[in-house]
Design a protein around this motif. Structure first.
Motif, PDB file in Angstrom:
ATOM      1  N   LYS A 395       0.833  -1.211   0.000  1.00  0.00           N
ATOM      2  CA  LYS A 395       0.000   0.000   0.000  1.00  0.00           C
ATOM      3  C   LYS A 395       0.860   1.250   0.000  1.00  0.00           C
ATOM      4  O   LYS A 395       0.563   2.231  -0.704  1.00  0.00           O
ATOM      5  CB  LYS A 395      -0.926  -0.013   1.225  1.00  0.00           C
ATOM      6  CG  LYS A 395      -2.035  -1.047   1.151  1.00  0.00           C
ATOM      7  CD  LYS A 395      -2.894  -1.023   2.414  1.00  0.00           C
ATOM      8  CE  LYS A 395      -3.998  -2.048   2.354  1.00  0.00           C
ATOM      9  NZ  LYS A 395      -4.808  -2.070   3.604  1.00  0.00           N
ATOM     10  N   ALA A 396       1.943   1.222   0.795  1.00  0.00           N
ATOM     11  CA  ALA A 396       2.848   2.376   0.848  1.00  0.00           C
ATOM     12  C   ALA A 396       3.499   2.618  -0.512  1.00  0.00           C
ATOM     13  O   ALA A 396       3.660   3.767  -0.953  1.00  0.00           O
ATOM     14  CB  ALA A 396       3.918   2.147   1.915  1.00  0.00           C
ATOM     15  N   SER A 397       3.868   1.540  -1.198  1.00  0.00           N
ATOM     16  CA  SER A 397       4.483   1.654  -2.519  1.00  0.00           C
ATOM     17  C   SER A 397       3.499   2.238  -3.523  1.00  0.00           C
ATOM     18  O   SER A 397       3.867   3.068  -4.365  1.00  0.00           O
ATOM     19  CB  SER A 397       4.971   0.283  -3.004  1.00  0.00           C
ATOM     20  OG  SER A 397       5.945  -0.236  -2.132  1.00  0.00           O
ATOM     21  N   PHE A 398       2.244   1.820  -3.440  1.00  0.00           N
ATOM     22  CA  PHE A 398       1.231   2.337  -4.357  1.00  0.00           C
ATOM     23  C   PHE A 398       0.946   3.812  -4.107  1.00  0.00           C
ATOM     24  O   PHE A 398       0.657   4.558  -5.048  1.00  0.00           O
ATOM     25  CB  PHE A 398      -0.055   1.510  -4.239  1.00  0.00           C
ATOM     26  CG  PHE A 398      -0.162   0.413  -5.261  1.00  0.00           C
ATOM     27  CD1 PHE A 398       0.834  -0.544  -5.348  1.00  0.00           C
ATOM     28  CD2 PHE A 398      -1.234   0.339  -6.136  1.00  0.00           C
ATOM     29  CE1 PHE A 398       0.769  -1.559  -6.291  1.00  0.00           C
ATOM     30  CE2 PHE A 398      -1.312  -0.660  -7.078  1.00  0.00           C
ATOM     31  CZ  PHE A 398      -0.310  -1.620  -7.158  1.00  0.00           C
ATOM     32  N   GLU A 399       1.012   4.220  -2.843  1.00  0.00           N
ATOM     33  CA  GLU A 399       0.797   5.639  -2.534  1.00  0.00           C
ATOM     34  C   GLU A 399       1.875   6.502  -3.185  1.00  0.00           C
ATOM     35  O   GLU A 399       1.625   7.640  -3.597  1.00  0.00           O
ATOM     36  CB  GLU A 399       0.801   5.838  -1.018  1.00  0.00           C
ATOM     37  CG  GLU A 399      -0.462   5.314  -0.337  1.00  0.00           C
ATOM     38  CD  GLU A 399      -0.397   5.415   1.172  1.00  0.00           C
ATOM     39  OE1 GLU A 399       0.627   5.952   1.681  1.00  0.00           O
ATOM     40  OE2 GLU A 399      -1.340   4.955   1.843  1.00  0.00           O
ATOM     41  N   ILE A 401       3.388   5.905  -6.051  1.00  0.00           N
ATOM     42  CA  ILE A 401       3.239   6.014  -7.510  1.00  0.00           C
ATOM     43  C   ILE A 401       1.898   6.629  -7.903  1.00  0.00           C
ATOM     44  O   ILE A 401       1.612   6.797  -9.085  1.00  0.00           O
ATOM     45  CB  ILE A 401       3.383   4.630  -8.182  1.00  0.00           C
ATOM     46  CG1 ILE A 401       2.240   3.695  -7.757  1.00  0.00           C
ATOM     47  CG2 ILE A 401       4.742   4.016  -7.886  1.00  0.00           C
ATOM     48  CD1 ILE A 401       2.194   2.404  -8.568  1.00  0.00           C
ATOM     49  N   GLU A 402       1.070   6.931  -6.870  1.00  0.00           N
ATOM     50  CA  GLU A 402      -0.243   7.534  -7.140  1.00  0.00           C
ATOM     51  C   GLU A 402      -0.074   8.787  -7.986  1.00  0.00           C
ATOM     52  O   GLU A 402       0.655   9.710  -7.655  1.00  0.00           O
ATOM     53  CB  GLU A 402      -0.931   7.878  -5.814  1.00  0.00           C
ATOM     54  CG  GLU A 402      -2.380   8.344  -5.960  1.00  0.00           C
ATOM     55  CD  GLU A 402      -3.305   7.216  -6.340  1.00  0.00           C
ATOM     56  OE1 GLU A 402      -3.990   7.350  -7.367  1.00  0.00           O
ATOM     57  OE2 GLU A 402      -3.332   6.211  -5.609  1.00  0.00           O
ATOM     58  N   GLY A 403      -0.756   8.840  -9.134  1.00  0.00           N
ATOM     59  CA  GLY A 403      -0.742  10.003  -9.996  1.00  0.00           C
ATOM     60  C   GLY A 403       0.478  10.095 -10.895  1.00  0.00           C
ATOM     61  O   GLY A 403       0.586  11.031 -11.698  1.00  0.00           O
ATOM     62  N   LYS A 404       1.385   9.128 -10.798  1.00  0.00           N
ATOM     63  CA  LYS A 404       2.611   9.191 -11.595  1.00  0.00           C
ATOM     64  C   LYS A 404       2.524   8.372 -12.881  1.00  0.00           C
ATOM     65  O   LYS A 404       3.435   8.391 -13.700  1.00  0.00           O
ATOM     66  CB  LYS A 404       3.803   8.707 -10.770  1.00  0.00           C
ATOM     67  CG  LYS A 404       4.143   9.642  -9.614  1.00  0.00           C
ATOM     68  CD  LYS A 404       5.380   9.181  -8.850  1.00  0.00           C
ATOM     69  CE  LYS A 404       5.705  10.139  -7.723  1.00  0.00           C
ATOM     70  NZ  LYS A 404       6.894   9.686  -6.961  1.00  0.00           N
ATOM     71  N   MET A 405       1.438   7.631 -13.053  1.00  0.00           N
ATOM     72  CA  MET A 405       1.265   6.921 -14.323  1.00  0.00           C
ATOM     73  C   MET A 405      -0.188   7.022 -14.747  1.00  0.00           C
ATOM     74  O   MET A 405      -1.095   7.004 -13.897  1.00  0.00           O
ATOM     75  CB  MET A 405       1.703   5.445 -14.187  1.00  0.00           C
ATOM     76  CG  MET A 405       0.971   4.633 -13.134  1.00  0.00           C
ATOM     77  SD  MET A 405       1.621   2.954 -13.060  1.00  0.00           S
ATOM     78  CE  MET A 405       0.540   2.247 -11.819  1.00  0.00           C
ATOM     79  N   ARG A 406      -0.356   7.125 -16.045  1.00  0.00           N
ATOM     80  CA  ARG A 406      -1.709   7.322 -16.581  1.00  0.00           C
ATOM     81  C   ARG A 406      -2.380   5.976 -16.758  1.00  0.00           C
ATOM     82  O   ARG A 406      -1.836   5.072 -17.410  1.00  0.00           O
ATOM     83  CB  ARG A 406      -1.643   8.050 -17.906  1.00  0.00           C
ATOM     84  CG  ARG A 406      -3.028   8.440 -18.432  1.00  0.00           C
ATOM     85  CD  ARG A 406      -2.939   9.327 -19.630  1.00  0.00           C
ATOM     86  NE  ARG A 406      -4.277   9.717 -20.062  1.00  0.00           N
ATOM     87  CZ  ARG A 406      -4.514  10.480 -21.098  1.00  0.00           C
ATOM     88  NH1 ARG A 406      -3.486  10.987 -21.803  1.00  0.00           N
ATOM     89  NH2 ARG A 406      -5.742  10.782 -21.442  1.00  0.00           N
ATOM     90  N   ILE A 407      -3.557   5.839 -16.150  1.00  0.00           N
ATOM     91  CA  ILE A 407      -4.279   4.564 -16.262  1.00  0.00           C
ATOM     92  C   ILE A 407      -5.693   4.750 -16.815  1.00  0.00           C
ATOM     93  O   ILE A 407      -6.412   3.801 -17.003  1.00  0.00           O
ATOM     94  CB  ILE A 407      -4.353   3.858 -14.888  1.00  0.00           C
ATOM     95  CG1 ILE A 407      -4.975   4.763 -13.837  1.00  0.00           C
ATOM     96  CG2 ILE A 407      -2.965   3.411 -14.449  1.00  0.00           C
ATOM     97  CD1 ILE A 407      -5.192   4.082 -12.495  1.00  0.00           C
TER      98      ILE A 407
END
Length: 408
Positions: A395-399, A401-407
């Protein structure tokens, strides 16, 4: 085998499972017969005969079951359990005497139904305010007693089967999840102890808890001879417990680990070694713990009276410490115009969970090694903590990268 006496009452004579002659009575031969005025209604004689024949066919000693109480059955059960550790036997007897003997225990084993057990457990929750785990402990004692009654042919089915699952569902019981202190809480707790004049003397004990992951009985029962300063290891080979004796009086006693996995060697961290040596040097001046429990002596830790620290006294100290910290943190936060960061409630058992969590977070040790250090009998226990830590890390890792890749 059917007879009718002068008063009109019917009798059925038979030979029971033990070869003894018995009789049952009813005012009705069949279900449609009228009952004489003033007489109590019950099963008719033919229905009683069917029950008796079924019991005889199944090897059930119904007549014996009508004479034996649950108390009698418990006495038989505890007498046969020679493999029980003395501490477990003492706990079973104490719990049974306190919660069962003078109520449900007086009932005949044949008369106790599923609904009786359910009502008994419900009363423990509602009237006595028992927690789910405590009801589970009572169930752990009663379930094998009824199992023995089934195997001995006194009753056909075990009235305790499936009842805990139903209670858990109806009362929305969930096993309380033991939480670890966060890194912030752990640091705040230690730093507060270091500077506290009131609570600073507790720091050595909590250092060993947080640095070994030992169970409370293993740490308060730790002896100097269990500490090998040449090999830098701590030998865990016994527990020091404080529990009621079967006569109701509480006392300290020694018990060995229930499983081989409980016996283990824990490597000393540098801070653990340093703390133990400082503790030993201090006691060489002030005096060592002089208490003797079941032949064990030379305990590492002692309370202010020179005796042994109990789990209850340690938990009371923990509550006073984090309460004092939180009070101070609230004042500081108000001065600095920020939200206070408080330490949540925890007990001494959470310190063991905290140590295991830190090991899992380190990624330096294999799961099997952590299991051996913790003394977990089942690796599933270790895996559950590891998976929880891994999920938090994901969860910490996903936080990040939040907003750093377009999905989308």
């Amino acid at each position: 085998g059917e007879y009718q006496n002068k008063e009109g009452r019917y009798e059925y004579k038979y030979v029971d499972a033990n070869g003894k002659r018995q009789s049952v009575y009813s005012w009705q031969l069949t279900p449609t017969d009228k009952i004489p005025v003033g007489k109590k209604k019950g099963l008719c004689l033919r229905e009683l005969e069917k029950q008796i024949q079924k019991d005889l066919d199944d090897g059930i000693d119904a007549n014996g079951a009508r004479k034996i109480t649950l108390n009698d059955m418990f006495a038989m059960y505890i007498q046969t359990k020679v493999e029980l550790k003395e501490s477990t036997r003492t706990n079973y007897i104490y719990m049974y005497n306190k919660d069962v003997r003078n109520g449900l225990g007086k009932k005949k084993i044949a008369d106790i139904k599923y609904s009786d057990i359910k009502r008994f457990y419900t009363d423990l929750v509602v009237k006595k305010k028992f927690k789910p785990n405590t009801v589970g402990n009572v169930h752990t004692v009663l379930q094998p007693v009824f199992k023995l009654a089934v195997r001995d042919g006194y009753i056909r089915t075990n009235p305790t089967e499936g009842i805990m699952a139903e209670l858990k569902k109806s009362h929305n019981w969930e096993k309380p999840k033991r939480h670890a202190l966060t890194v912030y809480e752990q640091n705040a707790f230690i730093d507060f102890l270091k500077k506290s004049r009131v609570y600073g003397h507790w720091l050595p004990l909590f250092t060993i808890f947080l640095g070994t992951g030992g169970r409370v009985g293993e740490i308060i029962g730790l002896r100097w001879e269990d500490c090998d300063f040449k090999e830098n290891t701590i030998s865990i080979n016994h527990n020091l417990l404080y529990r009621p004796h079967n006569k109701g009086k509480s006392e300290f006693y020694i018990t060995t680990p229930k499983t081989e996995s409980g016996k283990r060697e824990i490597p000393m961290l540098k801070d653990v070694r340093k703390t133990l040596l400082e503790q030993r040097e201090r006691q060489m001046k002030e005096g060592f713990n002089q208490m003797i429990v079941d032949g064990y002596t030379g305990f590492v830790f002692k309370n202010r009276d020179g005796g042994i620290c109990s789990a209850a006294s340690i938990n009371r100290a923990i509550k006073r410490i984090y309460t004092a910290y939180n009070d101070e943190e609230k004042i500081n936060a108000k001065k600095e115009n920020r939200e206070p960061v408080l330490i949540s409630h925890f007990s001494v058992h959470n310190l063991r969970h905290t140590f295991c969590t830190r090991l899992c977070e380190s990624e330096e040790l294999k799961i099997e090694v952590i299991q051996k250090i913790m003394g977990h009998r089942d690796i599933t226990t270790t895996m559950n903590i590891y998976n929880e830590v891994t999920m938090d890390r994901k969860k910490a890792s996903f936080e990040k990268i939040e907003g750093k890749m377009r999905i989308c």
